[in-house]
Design an enzyme around this catalytic site. Structure first.
Site, short mmCIF file in Angstrom:
data_model
loop_
_atom_site.label_atom_id
_atom_site.label_comp_id
_atom_site.label_asym_id
_atom_site.label_seq_id
_atom_site.Cartn_x
_atom_site.Cartn_y
_atom_site.Cartn_z
N GLU A 65 -9.73 -1.87 5.50
CA GLU A 65 -10.38 -1.59 6.76
C GLU A 65 -11.61 -2.48 6.95
OE1 GLU A 65 -8.81 0.12 8.75
OE2 GLU A 65 -8.14 2.07 8.04
N ASP A 70 -7.68 -3.24 14.55
CA ASP A 70 -9.07 -3.51 14.18
C ASP A 70 -9.20 -4.67 13.20
OD1 ASP A 70 -7.99 -2.38 11.92
OD2 ASP A 70 -9.44 -0.74 11.76
N ASP A 82 0.82 -1.20 0.00
CA ASP A 82 0.00 0.00 0.00
C ASP A 82 0.85 1.26 0.00
OD1 ASP A 82 0.92 -0.25 2.67
OD2 ASP A 82 -0.95 -1.21 3.27
N HIS A 108 -7.42 -5.07 10.28
CA HIS A 108 -7.15 -4.81 8.86
C HIS A 108 -5.80 -5.38 8.45
CE1 HIS A 108 -5.07 -1.00 10.31
NE2 HIS A 108 -4.20 -1.44 9.44
#
Length: 261
Positions: free
Chosen positions: A143, A136, A67, A138
């Protein structure tokens, strides 16, 4: 999915580096998937030591980053192009032209995403993909709520992710971009071997959800339960909430030597 519980993040990094060294020994032109953040740093440190000792070469290998932020200058120290260069590729003999990062400065971001997917396919796909996991759940910047079949695309970062990453921007969350380009979950799932590293108590809930919870977009990393060759390397703190921790220790301790990682 194989879960390996190790005494420290350094031990996990050394084991992942060993898997990469063994891959390159049999396939010198292997394609590596590179992650950023804190989790892969012990891997890059171990590989740099192996390179210095003459135990591994990246001269024929290539790499694709997971990314990149949208809008950061190419030389920004928190940009993933710069991080990968500083933490890994400048420390080994991989040619700079063989390292690919999504173009977060492209005028046509959607075209850049399509081009990145095409470049991975043209290279023959990723042989070994390094991954971290967010608090979380990801992976990459996929996400919660991300499509399990998603491809490289533009994503809006959650406030939690931006807060977690503020440490790379002198602690100022306002400096963290709101958008990124990321390989999708479907892209990641096409790697031939996915190796995810997690350490510290802050990752324990996410690791439990990924390994023992349902496969759900609520925890994007849980899609790795469907991967034909996924390895999860965690330290004791990150493994602290796994109900099957005893079983994972037993299976790894009794794994045949020939099987490898």
């Amino acid at each position: 999915m194989e879960v390996v519980i190790l005494p420290s993040a350094a031990a996990a990094g050394a084991l992942a580096a060993q898997a990469i060294r063994e891959l390159l020994a049999t396939k010198p032109a292997a394609v590596l998937g590179l992650a950023t953040g804190s989790s892969p740093l012990p891997v890059y440190d171990a590989l740099a030591r192996m390179q210095a000792a003459g135990e591994v070469s990246f001269s024929h290998a290539s790499a694709f980053a997971l990314d990149e932020y949208v809008g950061l200058p190419a030389d920004h120290p928190a940009g993933y192009r710069a991080v990968i260069r500083t933490e890994f590729t400048e420390r080994v003999d991989m040619p700079p032209a063989s390292v690919h990062v999504p173009d977060g400065q492209a005028t046509d971001l959607q075209a850049a995403c399509r081009g990145y997917e095409a470049a991975i396919a043209e290279a023959g796909g990723v042989d070994l993909q390094l991954l971290g996991i967010g608090s979380d759940g990801h992976i990459g910047f996929n996400e919660p709520g991300s499509s399990l079949a998603s491809r490289t695309r533009v994503k809006t970062l959650t406030e939690l992710t931006r807060a977690d990453n503020a440490r790379f921007f002198d602690g100022d969350m306002d400096l963290v971009p709101r958008h990124c380009l990321t390989q999708g979950l479907g892209t990641i799932m096409e790697s031939r071997h996915a190796v995810l590293l997690a350490s510290g108590p802050g990752k324990a809930d996410a690791v439990r959800a990924m390994v023992e919870g349902p496969v759900s977009a609520r925890c994007p990393a849980s899609v790795l339960q469907f991967h034909p060759h996924a390895t999860v390397l965690v330290d004791e703190a990150a493994a602290s909430k796994l109900e099957l921790a005893g079983y994972f220790r037993y299976t790894y301790a009794n794994k045949p030597d020939w099987q490898g990682l």
